[in-house]
Design a protein around this motif. Structure first.
Motif, PDB file in Angstrom:
ATOM      1  N   ALA A  84      41.860 -37.080 -17.759  1.00 21.47           N
ATOM      2  CA  ALA A  84      42.199 -38.359 -17.116  1.00 21.47           C
ATOM      3  C   ALA A  84      42.993 -38.125 -15.839  1.00 21.47           C
ATOM      4  CB  ALA A  84      42.986 -39.233 -18.089  1.00 21.47           C
ATOM      5  N   GLN A 126      41.741 -38.854 -11.942  1.00 21.80           N
ATOM      6  CA  GLN A 126      42.568 -39.676 -11.069  1.00 21.80           C
ATOM      7  C   GLN A 126      42.920 -38.914  -9.787  1.00 21.80           C
ATOM      8  OE1 GLN A 126      43.300 -42.705 -10.977  1.00 21.80           O
ATOM      9  NE2 GLN A 126      44.854 -42.718  -9.373  1.00 21.80           N
ATOM     10  N   LEU A 176      34.059 -43.050 -20.208  1.00 24.59           N
ATOM     11  CA  LEU A 176      33.990 -43.462 -18.811  1.00 24.59           C
ATOM     12  C   LEU A 176      33.355 -44.846 -18.678  1.00 24.59           C
ATOM     13  CD1 LEU A 176      32.952 -40.091 -17.167  1.00 24.59           C
ATOM     14  CD2 LEU A 176      35.033 -41.368 -16.665  1.00 24.59           C
ATOM     15  N   ALA A 222      35.772 -47.575 -19.776  1.00 20.46           N
ATOM     16  CA  ALA A 222      36.884 -47.758 -18.840  1.00 20.46           C
ATOM     17  C   ALA A 222      36.451 -48.355 -17.514  1.00 20.46           C
ATOM     18  CB  ALA A 222      37.574 -46.415 -18.597  1.00 20.46           C
ATOM     19  N   SER A 223      35.175 -48.184 -17.149  1.00 22.40           N
ATOM     20  CA  SER A 223      34.747 -48.564 -15.795  1.00 22.40           C
ATOM     21  C   SER A 223      33.973 -49.872 -15.739  1.00 22.40           C
ATOM     22  CB  SER A 223      33.900 -47.441 -15.183  1.00 22.40           C
ATOM     23  OG  SER A 223      32.756 -47.182 -15.972  1.00 22.40           O
ATOM     24  N   SER A 245      37.912 -51.947 -11.434  1.00 21.69           N
ATOM     25  CA  SER A 245      38.409 -51.354 -12.674  1.00 21.69           C
ATOM     26  C   SER A 245      39.501 -50.339 -12.365  1.00 21.69           C
ATOM     27  CB  SER A 245      37.247 -50.668 -13.399  1.00 21.69           C
ATOM     28  OG  SER A 245      37.736 -49.774 -14.376  1.00 21.69           O
ATOM     29  N   SER A 293      39.813 -47.608 -13.840  1.00 25.80           N
ATOM     30  CA  SER A 293      39.252 -46.283 -14.115  1.00 25.80           C
ATOM     31  C   SER A 293      39.057 -45.509 -12.815  1.00 25.80           C
ATOM     32  CB  SER A 293      37.916 -46.425 -14.837  1.00 25.80           C
ATOM     33  OG  SER A 293      37.260 -45.177 -14.896  1.00 25.80           O
ATOM     34  N   ARG A 334      31.298 -47.122 -11.268  1.00 26.76           N
ATOM     35  CA  ARG A 334      30.005 -47.027 -11.948  1.00 26.76           C
ATOM     36  C   ARG A 334      28.983 -47.961 -11.331  1.00 26.76           C
ATOM     37  NH1 ARG A 334      28.546 -49.433 -17.934  1.00 26.76           N
ATOM     38  NH2 ARG A 334      26.437 -48.612 -18.093  1.00 26.76           N
ATOM     39  N   ALA A 362      39.147 -43.405 -23.231  1.00 25.21           N
ATOM     40  CA  ALA A 362      38.928 -44.637 -22.461  1.00 25.21           C
ATOM     41  C   ALA A 362      40.241 -45.337 -22.118  1.00 25.21           C
ATOM     42  CB  ALA A 362      37.981 -45.574 -23.213  1.00 25.21           C
ATOM     43  N   LEU A 366      42.013 -43.311 -19.470  1.00 23.79           N
ATOM     44  CA  LEU A 366      41.444 -43.509 -18.137  1.00 23.79           C
ATOM     45  C   LEU A 366      41.857 -44.865 -17.573  1.00 23.79           C
ATOM     46  CD1 LEU A 366      37.851 -42.153 -18.831  1.00 23.79           C
ATOM     47  CD2 LEU A 366      39.518 -41.120 -17.280  1.00 23.79           C
ATOM     48  N   GLY A 367      41.886 -45.872 -18.431  1.00 22.05           N
ATOM     49  CA  GLY A 367      42.266 -47.206 -17.986  1.00 22.05           C
ATOM     50  C   GLY A 367      43.721 -47.308 -17.577  1.00 22.05           C
ATOM     51  N   CYS A 396      45.243 -45.065 -15.794  1.00 23.66           N
ATOM     52  CA  CYS A 396      45.433 -44.391 -14.506  1.00 23.66           C
ATOM     53  C   CYS A 396      45.572 -45.443 -13.404  1.00 23.66           C
ATOM     54  CB  CYS A 396      44.241 -43.482 -14.193  1.00 23.66           C
ATOM     55  SG  CYS A 396      44.111 -42.047 -15.273  1.00 23.66           S
TER      56      CYS A 396
END
Length: 610
Positions: A120, A124, A320, A323-324, A355, A357, A361, A603, A606-607, A609
């Protein structure tokens, strides 16, 4: 009897799982039995592909009636143990002396929690680097030449997003144009570099398996020829002439070591890195890969969100995706910045906020045919949605070109014996090893399981018995297909590589495998090969990332825990020209009702970040 005692009595865990717990008990005899049980189950969860043990779902790991404790009681025991770290935030490092890490209801082996955290942070880090500014007026003519209807074209949107973001995730099913999108995207990046007076881009193309890497490189070369026919300048198309590599080879394997030559201290010398079949890359390998990417390098991940997760630990692609977001809308700031290329977008094409993330995407959607001979789209769509009724109806009606169902037939070898043996003999009679390797992918028998009557091992044994000539008993014979089952850095052969036994110019029988790129096949003495199996029949997991002209997919006679909608979808979409499916409607229905989900905290990490 407590849970730890029951686990020992049941003997459902691996020896290595219980060995970890016994070590903790030996070092600290007062360790709570619930902590010992958690340690053993966390290790077992990793072996099942999960990044951590999800305490409320622990019973799913074992087919046994056990005295499962209340979750709050279990959590309290873990929180009180010196073996267990409890970080306050998702990105806070855990204490080095801790063996386990507890985050809410997720219990990690510390190593895998740190893999998630490091991945993660590194994603970032890559996303935080500002990419070079682009001139929309300068690129607009080329963009319009590449994309006829940019405003409504998801491929155009993906290419445009790559001009603004350093980490891009392009998802879609087979035939949705992921590789075509990447070809045009790379041409745009080359044009951007030219306009800025920068050196030629250093492009890296990689995939988890050699076959997938070769397919991507070959697809880009085909796309290059098409773009040249459209009038795209030849100097821009040079970026599409690279060769593909496995992720392991890209990182640079070190014999007899788990480390790689390229790492955070010696990053990959690339401007753009494209990874195909990202769903197959497990958490440990993806972490090491992203660590080895230098600041300023663009990372583009391609994947199909409906395929099986990696055979290794974790499911990075799924995390991913969660999170995205959906990937069907652009954030407002992206829409404004890209208006010069895409044109003004409707309100429904713009989301309110980007997002958190690190990865942006774009999801590609449209119907497809695998080839002019195979109409697979309706069946694939029904499978990916878990719609068993529609799937069975489509198969029974028999109106899909190239799709054949052998309902209630538990033996694909009996149904397709003539075709399967004819293919095997065609491989044996090929002109040379390169031709034999090429023919090997014309047909493959795929199974859901390795063992049992419908398993790959049994089917391989039966096929080999039919192919041996003159009563020979040696396992080595011309035309035998081979599947490497463990990584061998010394040989530069990796789990999933497929080879063929074939005589050299002097008549000596050798095992041949594809070269590192478009080079000549490499030969090995059979006795020198790393662990391997026959590959006339393969599990769907092993076939992931490959494509075959004709696929015979054999489902087991009875329900099995490995069956899932992702397995069925992955199996049928390996076919390019023809699909033969053997199995019952009941087993197929049970498979489509099950998700191949992995327990992971990546997830939310990542969220978090920013």
């Amino acid at each position: 009897m407590n849970l730890w005692q029951a686990l020992n009595a049941e003997q459902g865990l691996r020896t290595v799982d219980t060995a970890l717990a016994h070590s903790l008990a030996r070092l600290r005899p007062d360790t709570d039995p619930l902590v010992l049980a958690g340690a053993a189950l966390a290790a077992h969860a990793v072996a099942q592909g999960h990044a951590a043990l999800h305490l409320p779902a622990a019973s799913q790991l074992l087919e046994a009636a056990l005295p499962w404790p209340a979750i709050d009681t279990w959590q309290q025991a873990l929180q009180a143990s010196p073996w267990v770290a409890t970080p306050q935030t998702l990105l806070e490092p855990s204490a080095a002396e801790a063996v386990l890490v507890l985050e809410g209801q997720m219990l990690y082996l510390r190593r895998y929690r740190e893999f998630e955290r490091q991945l993660a942070l590194d994603l970032q880090r890559l996303a935080a680097v500002r990419v070079p500014e682009f001139s929309a007026p300068a690129l607009a003519p080329l963009f319009a030449q590449l994309f006829a209807d940019a405003r409504n074209d998801q491929q155009a949107r993906a290419a445009a997003m790559a001009l603004r973001h350093a980490v891009l995730l392009v998802t879609g099913g087979p035939g949705t144009g992921k590789t075509t999108t990447i070809a045009r995207l790379l041409v745009l990046l080359a044009a951007q570099a030219n306009a800025a007076g920068q050196p030629a881009l250093r492009i890296g193309l990689a995939a988890p398996t050699g076959r997938a890497a070769e397919r991507m490189a070959e697809s880009l070369r085909v796309a290059s020829a098409r773009l040249q026919a459209q009038g795209i300048a030849g100097d821009l198309l040079q970026v599409l002439q690279g060769s593909g590599s496995t992720v392991h080879r890209l990182l640079g394997v070190i014999p007899d070591s788990l480390e790689f030559r390229h790492n955070a201290d010696n990053p990959l010398p690339l401007d753009v890195l494209v990874i195909d079949e990202a769903s197959m890359v497990g958490l440990p390998l993806m972490t090491r890969l992203v660590q080895a990417i230098a600041d300023g390098t663009r990372l583009i991940l391609l994947g199909d969100p409906d395929q099986l997760p990696s055979v290794d630990t974790g499911d990075v692609l799924a995390a991913l995706l969660r999170a995205s977001g959906s990937g069907l809308q652009l954030a407002a700031d992206d829409a404004r910045a890209l208006a010069g290329l895409l044109g003004p977008l409707d309100a429904g094409q713009i989301s309110g906020q980007a997002s958190p993330s690190p990865a942006r995407r774009v999801h590609l959607q449209r119907g497809w045919r695998q080839s002019e001979h195979l109409h697979l789209a309706p069946l694939a769509q029904a499978c990916r949605q878990g719609d068993a009724a529609s799937t069975v109806q489509l198969l029974r009606e028999g109106g899909l070109d190239g799709v054949h169902w052998y309902e209630d037939q538990g033996d694909a070898l009996a149904s397709g014996r003539t075709r399967l043996l004819a293919h095997a003999r065609a491989v044996r009679s090929a002109a040379d090893p390169a031709a034999a390797l090429a023919r090997a992918n014309d047909l493959r028998l795929l199974t859901a399981v390795r063992e049992g009557p419908q398993g790959a091992a049994t089917l391989n044994t039966r096929i080999e018995a039919l192919l041996r000539e003159g009563g020979e008993r040696s396992p080595w014979f011309a035309g035998r297909l081979l599947l490497i089952t463990e990584n061998s850095y010394r040989h530069r052969l990796f789990n999933g590589d497929v080879g063929v036994c074939f005589a050299d110019g002097r008549g000596k029988l050798l095992a041949w495998f594809a070269g590192d790129s478009a080079g000549a096949p490499r030969a090995f003495h059979p006795a020198a090969l790393p662990a391997h199996d026959s590959a006339f029949a393969m599990t769907v997991h092993k076939a992931q990332g490959s494509e075959y002209g004709e696929v015979w997919l054999q489902l087991p006679m009875r329900d099995n825990r490995v069956l899932s909608r992702e397995l069925v979808y992955t199996g049928i979409t390996r076919a390019k020209d023809a699909l033969h499916l053997a199995g019952s409607a009941d087993v197929l229905t049970l498979a489509l009702a099950r998700h191949a989900q992995r327990w992971s905290g990546l997830a939310p990490r990542l969220g978090s970040c920013r």
